[in-house]
Design a protein around this motif. Structure first.
Motif, PDB file in Angstrom:
ATOM      1  N   ALA A 432       0.821  -1.216   0.000  1.00 53.97           N
ATOM      2  CA  ALA A 432       0.000   0.000   0.000  1.00 53.97           C
ATOM      3  C   ALA A 432       0.850   1.259   0.000  1.00 53.97           C
ATOM      4  O   ALA A 432       0.332   2.371  -0.146  1.00 53.97           O
ATOM      5  N   VAL A 440      -2.753   8.407   5.831  1.00 52.11           N
ATOM      6  CA  VAL A 440      -3.308   7.468   4.856  1.00 52.11           C
ATOM      7  C   VAL A 440      -2.148   6.928   4.019  1.00 52.11           C
ATOM      8  O   VAL A 440      -1.214   7.660   3.670  1.00 52.11           O
ATOM      9  N   ASN A 441      -2.220   5.629   3.692  1.00 51.46           N
ATOM     10  CA  ASN A 441      -1.171   5.038   2.871  1.00 51.46           C
ATOM     11  C   ASN A 441      -1.126   5.685   1.489  1.00 51.46           C
ATOM     12  O   ASN A 441      -2.123   6.238   1.010  1.00 51.46           O
ATOM     13  N   HIS A 444      -4.424   4.426  -1.887  1.00 52.12           N
ATOM     14  CA  HIS A 444      -5.634   4.256  -1.074  1.00 52.12           C
ATOM     15  C   HIS A 444      -6.801   4.873  -1.821  1.00 52.12           C
ATOM     16  O   HIS A 444      -6.640   5.831  -2.599  1.00 52.12           O
TER      17      HIS A 444
END
Length: 596
Positions: A432, A440-441, A444
């Motif tokens: 990811a 957040v990765n 995503h």
């Protein structure tokens, strides 16, 4: 008689722009190498000179040995021959407008001095009365130049009635030799004093050496009184007396032995053919350590304790190592932005959103204020390294194969380390990507850069590429405004390389449905270290859209090495180091398809 000879008209013919010149003789010329001063002699005979280039009718006449541009070629050598100790060349001058002043000075006898550019293939060294002489017994001239001051005072544009040495009487020959010696002495004195122009003036004027010494002393006193003392420079502009210069030259010579295709510089040529044992003995001599008949192992051991010998080995290894490092590129480096870091602290990258939309100005001329939204990602440079050793036995055996193999492996290892760090970054968090500042990765749904849904997944095709391009086109900046993001690279594992090449190949379309819209728009980057056989990526041009960024420490780009005599090993130790860091500074320039 000498003065009358100098006043004779030169052989330059303005109508045909041709003349004959003595390009070289066997007159000794003072040179300097790592052992000190020596006399260089070019053996001028048909058996010693390779005349193929000059006799071909294609060799150039240059302006002062300047070979960097065709504009510096002012003529051509039409033929060449050896006549009883003189290399004679027949020259045709160019009729270019910018060469006209040179032609005028030739016709007037102002320009007379000639010099030859050459390469020595074999030489013999002798010593007499403490003076070293190196005689080039196999040498190859490849150009002739008109120069203000030539190294060989006997090389010049010939006069119309100037006889060849083969037809001169003994008395005339003695006068010629005496004038050559006079010119050589004046030239040397003038160069040592940094007053070359004064030397040229009095060589042409026929000033006796004794008179020139007095004139030279007056000129030096006058110059020093004005405070205009120029720095003294050797004829090579660098000197083998300079340890750094000598180390670079000797190191390049060893590298030339390691790399057969390498063309060594002129500075390295005196060291060509010297073994590691020879270089070790040179280092001992320079360090003031007397050679008391040491056997080879002891010589190498003592030389490792000097400052020069380990550095020479390090220079040679460093050249080989950097070549191997450059030859093992990373697929991800192609799609990342290269930069530098000033130190080892966190490197902050500020991302500014697109400026807010302009608004209508009211009738009172009032402009409304806007703002820029800031977001920041950080990464830092970290040091990676390893120490390897070359044994004393390998040095004694002059085992350059072991040197080359070690250096290549270290260079490849450094390049592989950087490539693996980039791949580890991309594949973090189970593929990811790294976690960005918004928690957040990288890939995503929130970032709208991850393919989802059965119809959007799969190997690269016109359909799946179109899904990715559309998603990238719809990316918005930090303030919610549309930004210009378009794919420039497709990054694939080796398993998808052929498929990607087929998709990107130009199709000879017979109908509109066959046209490949991505042909010529995307470039392919293959990264063999990617672990998934089905996942692939689209990336924007890193020069226009932020994404992957990597950095080396400022002034330390690529792999760096240090060498020292081994203490815990019997030999020399080499430490290879890279200062490298990488990070994703924005998610908008990347899109991922996890594959089917």
């Amino acid at each position: 008689m000498t003065e009358l000879s100098r006043a004779a008209p030169v052989s330059f013919n303005p109508a045909t722009r041709t003349f004959t010149a003595i390009a070289a003789t066997s007159t000794p010329v003072k040179r300097c190498d790592y052992h000190g001063d020596f006399n260089e002699v070019l053996a001028v005979s048909g058996n010693n000179i390779r005349l193929d280039r000059l006799a071909s009718g294609r060799a150039p006449l240059l302006d002062g040995h300047a070979g960097g541009s065709v504009r510096n070629q002012i003529g051509i050598i039409r033929s060449a021959r050896v006549d009883n100790g003189e290399l004679l060349v027949d020259v045709e001058l160019s009729d270019r407008e910018d060469v006209a002043p040179i032609a005028a000075d030739l016709a007037a006898g102002i320009i007379r001095n000639v010099s030859v550019g050459y390469r020595v293939h074999a030489a013999e060294e002798s010593t007499e009365a403490g003076v070293r002489t190196i005689t080039a017994t196999d040498w190859e001239p490849f150009e002739v130049s008109l120069v203000p001051v030539g190294a060989d005072p006997a090389a010049h544009v010939r006069s119309i009635e100037e006889p060849s040495l083969s037809t001169t009487t003994p008395a005339t020959t003695d006068l010629v030799e005496a004038d050559r010696a006079r010119a050589a002495t004046i030239n040397e004195l003038a160069q040592r004093a940094g007053l070359t122009d004064l030397g040229v003036e009095h060589i042409v004027a026929g000033t006796p050496v004794a008179d020139f010494r007095i004139l030279l002393l007056d000129a030096i006193v006058e110059r020093d009184a004005d405070g205009e003392i120029p720095p003294r420079r050797s004829a090579y502009h660098d000197s083998y007396d300079d340890p750094a210069f000598r180390i670079r030259a000797a190191g390049e010579a060893v590298y030339a032995r390691l790399t057969p295709g390498h063309e060594p510089s002129e500075q390295a040529r005196p060291f060509l053919g010297r073994t590691l044992l020879d270089l070790a003995r040179d280092s001992l001599r320079i360090a003031g350590i007397r050679d008391l008949g040491f056997n080879p192992p002891t010589t190498i051991e003592r030389a490792l304790g000097t400052s020069d010998f380990p550095l020479i080995l390090g220079d040679a290894l460093g050249r080989t190592l950097r070549a191997a490092y450059a030859a093992a590129p990373s697929g991800l480096k192609l799609v990342g932005r290269k930069t530098t870091a000033r130190d080892f602290r966190d490197k902050h990258r500020l991302q500014l959103s697109e400026a807010p939309r302009l608004e209508k100005v009211n009738e009172h001329g009032e402009f409304k204020h806007g703002g820029l939204v800031e977001a920041g990602e950080t990464y830092k440079v970290v040091t990676y390294g390893k120490i390897l050793s070359v044994s004393r036995q390998a040095l004694v055996n002059d085992d350059l194969g072991a040197f080359a193999d070690l250096a290549r492996r270290m260079g490849q290892a450094a390049a592989a380390t950087e490539a693996e760090l980039l791949v580890d970054l991309l594949l973090a968090n189970s593929g990811a990507g790294p976690t960005l500042h918004d928690s957040v990765n990288l890939f995503h749904a929130t970032h709208k850069n991850l393919a989802a849904g059965a119809g959007n997944l799969g190997a690269p095709s016109v359909t799946t590429l179109s899904v990715g391009r559309t998603a990238m086109r719809k990316q918005v900046g930090l303030s919610g405004e549309l930004i210009d993001v378009s794919p420039r690279w497709i990054v694939v594992p080796p398993e998808l390389e052929t498929t990607a090449e087929q998709v990107l190949a130009t199709i000879a379309a017979t109908k509109s449905d066959d046209i490949n819209p991505f042909s010529g728009r995307l470039s392919l980057a293959v990264e063999p270290r990617l672990t998934s056989a089905t996942a692939w990526y689209l990336t924007a041009d890193p020069a226009s859209v932020d994404g992957l960024e990597y950095a080396h420490l400022e002034g330390q780009e690529g792999v760096q090495i240090e060498t020292r005599a081994g203490f815990d090993v019997d030999g020399v130790q080499i430490r290879a180091r890279i200062d490298f860091g990488a990070g994703f500074v924005d998610h908008r320039g990347w899109w991922k398809n996890p594959g089917a």
